[in-house]
Write a protein that holds these residues in place. Structure first.
Motif, PDB file in Angstrom:
ATOM      1  N   LEU A 238       0.843  -1.192   0.000  1.00  0.00           N
ATOM      2  CA  LEU A 238       0.000   0.000   0.000  1.00  0.00           C
ATOM      3  C   LEU A 238       0.878   1.242   0.000  1.00  0.00           C
ATOM      4  O   LEU A 238       1.756   1.378   0.852  1.00  0.00           O
TER       5      LEU A 238
ATOM      6  N   LEU B 293       3.741   0.695   2.623  1.00  0.00           N
ATOM      7  CA  LEU B 293       3.333  -0.206   3.700  1.00  0.00           C
ATOM      8  C   LEU B 293       3.202  -1.609   3.127  1.00  0.00           C
ATOM      9  O   LEU B 293       2.384  -1.861   2.247  1.00  0.00           O
TER      10      LEU B 293
ATOM     11  N   LYS C 183       5.148  -3.633   7.796  1.00  0.00           N
ATOM     12  CA  LYS C 183       6.373  -2.848   7.936  1.00  0.00           C
ATOM     13  C   LYS C 183       6.319  -1.729   6.910  1.00  0.00           C
ATOM     14  O   LYS C 183       5.851  -1.925   5.799  1.00  0.00           O
ATOM     15  N   ILE C 184       6.777  -0.563   7.324  1.00  0.00           N
ATOM     16  CA  ILE C 184       6.873   0.526   6.361  1.00  0.00           C
ATOM     17  C   ILE C 184       8.290   0.529   5.810  1.00  0.00           C
ATOM     18  O   ILE C 184       9.253   0.573   6.571  1.00  0.00           O
TER      19      ILE C 184
END
Lengths: 346, 346
Positions: B145, B153, B166-167
């Motif tokens: 995303l 993301l 996790k970003i």
DNA sequence: TGCTGGCACTCTCTTGTTTAGAGTGCTAAC
DNA sequence: GTTAGCACTCTAAACAAGAGAGTGCCAGCA
């Protein structure tokens, strides 16, 4: 009985001086020590008279005959409410705060942890930050993955980039295709809206008998809401608990145990912190004021923080009643504002 | 100097009896108390002679002249290795274990928490369970995303129904469509395979210049691997720490603080637990054996647990050196097996 | 040779006593 | 209203004494 009229300026100054001294060196303060105050040119004997009045009013208290006086909860309360001279943040601390919190990088979770760690590191007490809890969270993206039987893994991304996941149980079996379709529908039609509004919307559409709406959609939203409702939002990030073990007033093992148990139960602490959600600005609980036995010898300095002007959480510092309020209060205040700002920019 | 030959059956029985008594009531054990043992028809004087030998061998030790004897680490070690008579689990405990762990319901996270809580509740010490860490985890579902700028993301569902997110930061900007396409491709083509094998596969396909493979795919897998690599897998669920505050041998505030600090740092504890990953069955660290100062006065009883015959994690109990090993050891053993079984069935 | 009873010794823990120090409350004087 | 003085109280620290527990060692016994 001494009346409130006895609380003239001099007695107040004396109380202030006493509390400050006690906070500073942790020993009961005697009349002799106070008489050394340069602004207060009085003999110990006079000071003793005033202190006797303060004791009658329940503001200070003597551990035993030949010890000095110590502030009571009421004494601290009066001190904090009207006598305190707040110390502005040192620029070094402000820098540290800003550089730590405002660097755009990690997700919201990391920012909260950082804030908590800052609170505990700077104050050398325990720092706590509740997870943000928004009234209306909008859907960003949703995914349903089938597991065994009627169990479904729901992945729910909110518009603040937080990922929630939850395994839910359904009444009937859904095929992967059904789940996929429901997710696609929700994602394409309703992203950006809050769950409750989505639900309303769908019900309305159904009444009007629109083609693409069916029971499956309703089920999907129900699932999503379930996910969200059951989300353990009663949670917080707590750091620096071990700092509390250094304080002599908490060195009683039984007390300490109760305190740490309260920390891991979380319920009570959350309940306490929730009371600060309403209040504007910094809120303080001193000693027994909290109403929780475990916190009898602690004070809690808290402030709510907001995302986009909506109050969503509380942060604060937990330490012994004898803490440097004049530094902690502004620090908590600023941290709350900066945390809000950091989360806003996401 | 006493040689090992002095360790005849009688001395060993005496040591065993001494350790058992000490574990039971926490007081240094004297010759008089031991002489009351019905299986041991000896006078206190004789027992004193034997105890002197045991002390020469470094198995027991006297806190001061007129106290009884207390086991040393070596003494405990010998006791645990060869003298211990393990007590089988009480059926009540076994029932509790099974009914708690084997009820198919919540996700893997909840099962781990339950296991940890069981360990601490039953033993009244601290329970710890490391998160499972599989060498090869297969992709179940992946989602990318877009967030602001080059931040993405990544939501990554593994085949054990665990959701990771996790970003990550990318080198260039990806359009939502690109991300969607990449995710679709990975999900449809490679679900069920491990990340490293997926990567190999894609590289191979690229060499062969297949149409549908492009740099984007590679990037996608890289992202996925990043997500996974950075996942803080060095984590565990710890419960019942507060139980440790009840033990007199840990009542020293400085020690306790160090211990709790070690718990929240996590690094050291994880490192210690990792050493048990290799070992078969129950592994025990007694006192200083662990090599970590914070654990000097603690013992650690651990066992690894497996999913589908692959060792993936460690669980155990942390308590004072003076603990009821004969009950804790089988309990940890069984819990590890049941936890493995519970996670298998997912 | 191995076990035992006896005994002097050592160390801790508890209790009581003493003393110094700190701080108070009260009273009488300014 | 303020202050100096004084008797009083309480704590904390230091010291002494005695009880209790356990030891090491030695000499005698099977």
């Amino acid at each position: 009985m001494a009346s409130n009229q006895d609380l003239n300026e001099r007695s107040l100054y004396l109380l202030k001086s006493l509390v400050e001294r006690y906070i500073h060196d942790g020993q009961p303060v005697g009349s002799r020590a106070l008489s050394k105050d340069p602004n207060l040119k009085l003999s110990p004997a006079t000071i003793r008279n005033v202190m006797a009045d303060l004791e009658d009013m329940g503001l200070i208290h003597s551990p035993h005959t030949s010890a000095g006086r110590v502030p009571t909860v009421s004494g601290y309360r009066l001190f904090v409410n009207s006598l305190l001279t707040v110390k502005p943040l040192e620029s070094r601390e402000l820098d540290q705060l800003q550089s730590s919190l405002l660097t755009e990088s990690d997700g919201p979770g990391e920012v909260l942890s950082k804030a908590s760690r800052l609170l505990s590191d700077v104050t050398q007490m325990a720092g706590v930050v509740t997870l943000p809890r928004r009234e209306t969270i909008a859907l960003r993206h949703i995914e349903f993955l089938p597991m065994s039987n009627t169990r479904i893994l729901v992945i729910f991304v909110t518009d603040d980039q937080d990922v929630h996941n939850k395994i839910i149980h359904t009444d009937r079996l859904y095929s992967p295709a059904e789940l996929q379709q429901a997710a696609n529908y929700l994602n394409s039609m309703y992203a950006g809206r809050s769950l409750s509004r989505i639900r309303e919307s769908i019900l309305l559409d159904m009444e009007q008998n629109r083609a693409q709406v069916n029971q499956g959609m309703i089920d999907a939203v129900t699932m999503a809401q379930q996910t969200f409702a059951q989300q353990p939002k009663d949670d917080y990030v707590l750091t620096g608990e071990t700092n509390l073990m250094g304080f002599s007033e908490l060195s009683d093992m039984e007390r300490l145990k109760q305190l740490f148990e309260a920390f891991s139960q979380k319920r009570g602490v959350i309940h306490l912190l929730d009371q600060c959600l309403q209040a504007e600005g910094v809120q303080i609980f001193i000693g027994e004021e909290s109403g929780y036995r475990a916190f009898d010898h602690c004070s809690l300095v808290t402030s709510s923080y907001s995302i986009n002007d909506e109050v969503v959480g509380v942060l604060g510092v937990i330490g012994p009643t004898r803490m440097a309020y004049e530094k902690v209060i502004p620090f908590v205040d600023v941290t709350a504002k900066l945390l809000g700002a950091a989360l806003n920019s996401k």
